[in-house]
Design a protein around this motif. Structure first.
Motif, short mmCIF file in Angstrom:
data_model
loop_
_atom_site.label_atom_id
_atom_site.label_comp_id
_atom_site.label_asym_id
_atom_site.label_seq_id
_atom_site.Cartn_x
_atom_site.Cartn_y
_atom_site.Cartn_z
N GLY A 1 -2.69 6.87 0.61
CA GLY A 1 -3.18 8.01 -0.16
C GLY A 1 -4.62 7.80 -0.61
N ILE A 2 -4.88 8.04 -1.88
CA ILE A 2 -6.25 7.92 -2.38
C ILE A 2 -6.57 6.52 -2.88
N GLY A 3 -5.69 5.55 -2.61
CA GLY A 3 -6.08 4.16 -2.67
C GLY A 3 -5.83 3.35 -3.92
N ALA A 4 -5.09 3.86 -4.89
CA ALA A 4 -4.94 3.13 -6.15
C ALA A 4 -4.30 1.75 -5.95
N ASN A 5 -3.24 1.68 -5.16
CA ASN A 5 -2.56 0.40 -4.96
C ASN A 5 -3.42 -0.59 -4.18
N ALA A 6 -4.04 -0.11 -3.09
CA ALA A 6 -4.88 -0.98 -2.27
C ALA A 6 -6.05 -1.54 -3.06
N ILE A 7 -6.67 -0.71 -3.88
CA ILE A 7 -7.81 -1.16 -4.68
C ILE A 7 -7.37 -2.21 -5.68
N TRP A 8 -6.22 -2.01 -6.31
CA TRP A 8 -5.72 -3.01 -7.26
C TRP A 8 -5.46 -4.33 -6.55
N LEU A 9 -4.83 -4.27 -5.39
CA LEU A 9 -4.52 -5.50 -4.66
C LEU A 9 -5.80 -6.25 -4.29
N ALA A 10 -6.79 -5.53 -3.78
CA ALA A 10 -8.05 -6.17 -3.41
C ALA A 10 -8.74 -6.78 -4.62
N ALA A 11 -8.65 -6.11 -5.74
CA ALA A 11 -9.30 -6.62 -6.96
C ALA A 11 -8.58 -7.85 -7.52
N HIS A 12 -7.35 -8.08 -7.08
CA HIS A 12 -6.57 -9.22 -7.58
C HIS A 12 -6.35 -10.28 -6.50
N GLY A 13 -7.29 -10.36 -5.59
CA GLY A 13 -7.32 -11.49 -4.68
C GLY A 13 -6.62 -11.33 -3.35
N TRP A 14 -6.08 -10.14 -3.08
CA TRP A 14 -5.38 -9.91 -1.82
C TRP A 14 -6.36 -9.45 -0.74
N THR B 1 1.94 -15.15 -4.67
CA THR B 1 0.63 -15.75 -4.47
C THR B 1 -0.19 -14.84 -3.56
N PRO B 2 -1.38 -14.42 -3.96
CA PRO B 2 -2.16 -13.51 -3.13
C PRO B 2 -2.40 -14.07 -1.73
#
Length: 203
Positions: free
Chosen positions: A48-61, A38-39
């Motif tokens: 790094g250049i942010g791929a994981n963080a951006i995905w998490l933010a886009a999915h409610g985290w 659950t987010p």
């Protein structure tokens, strides 16, 4: 090694690799693990250049991401702005930053330095809130001489086995070694498998 020295070292790497690091997709294993949760709050260590963080933010985290390299963070910030997501980007070492414990802590190929007091390992585990989940991914079977040729000595950094050894009885741990990657990683495509740790801190 000081924060500024380590940051300069990784700034140089990211600057020299600029044309070789694509704006890649988030980690498949992170998407898989996050999809079962659950987010809540998330911390991306060594973003790094942010791929994981951006995905998490886009999915409610509610996402915080940190890295020692300002060069990497500048690119991550630009990517996040383009994606229209809100991520708190922090520069520094995990062990030097005061971050609140998070529900989901992600560390993909983290450049956490060894220290006599195991500061990085202790900080990584302390970053996970009670009931939270830790995901740590390392490259499997790193070729030492090839890594050194790229200016990176794996023996200087916290390894998969170091993290496994730091997990105590308060953790429910699933360790999956040599998980094949969908796409090889590394400047030479040498990383074909990962060592994965998924651990949940009991309340």
């Amino acid at each position: 090694m000081t924060d500024s020295t380590l940051g300069a070292e990784w700034d140089e790497r990211y600057a020299s690799w600029a044309d070789q690091i694509p704006d890649d997709s988030p980690s498949a294993v992170m998407v898989e693990v996050a999809g079962s949760l659950t987010p809540g709050t998330a911390l991306d260590v060594g973003c790094g250049i942010g791929a994981n963080a951006i995905w998490l933010a886009a999915h409610g985290w509610d996402t915080t991401a940190l890295d020692v390299s300002q060069v990497a963070l500048d690119r991550a910030t630009a990517r996040g702005r383009h994606a229209g997501v809100d991520v708190r980007w922090l520069r520094g070492r995990l062990e030097d930053l005061a971050v609140a414990p998070s529900d989901f802590v992600v560390a993909h190929y983290p450049a956490l330095r060894h220290s006599p007091g195991n500061d990085a390992e202790r900080s990584l585990l302390a970053a996970v809130a009670p009931g939270g989940t830790l995901l740590v991914v390392h490259h499997a079977n790193v070729e030492l001489e090839l890594a050194k040729a790229h200016g990176f000595d794996p023996s200087d950094y916290v390894s998969h086995d170091d993290v496994v050894g730091a997990l105590g009885d308060e953790w429910d741990v699933a360790v999956e070694g040599r998980r094949p990657r969908d796409m090889p990683a590394g400047l030479d495509g040498q990383h074909t498998h990962d060592d994965v740790i998924v651990a949940r801190r009991r309340r």
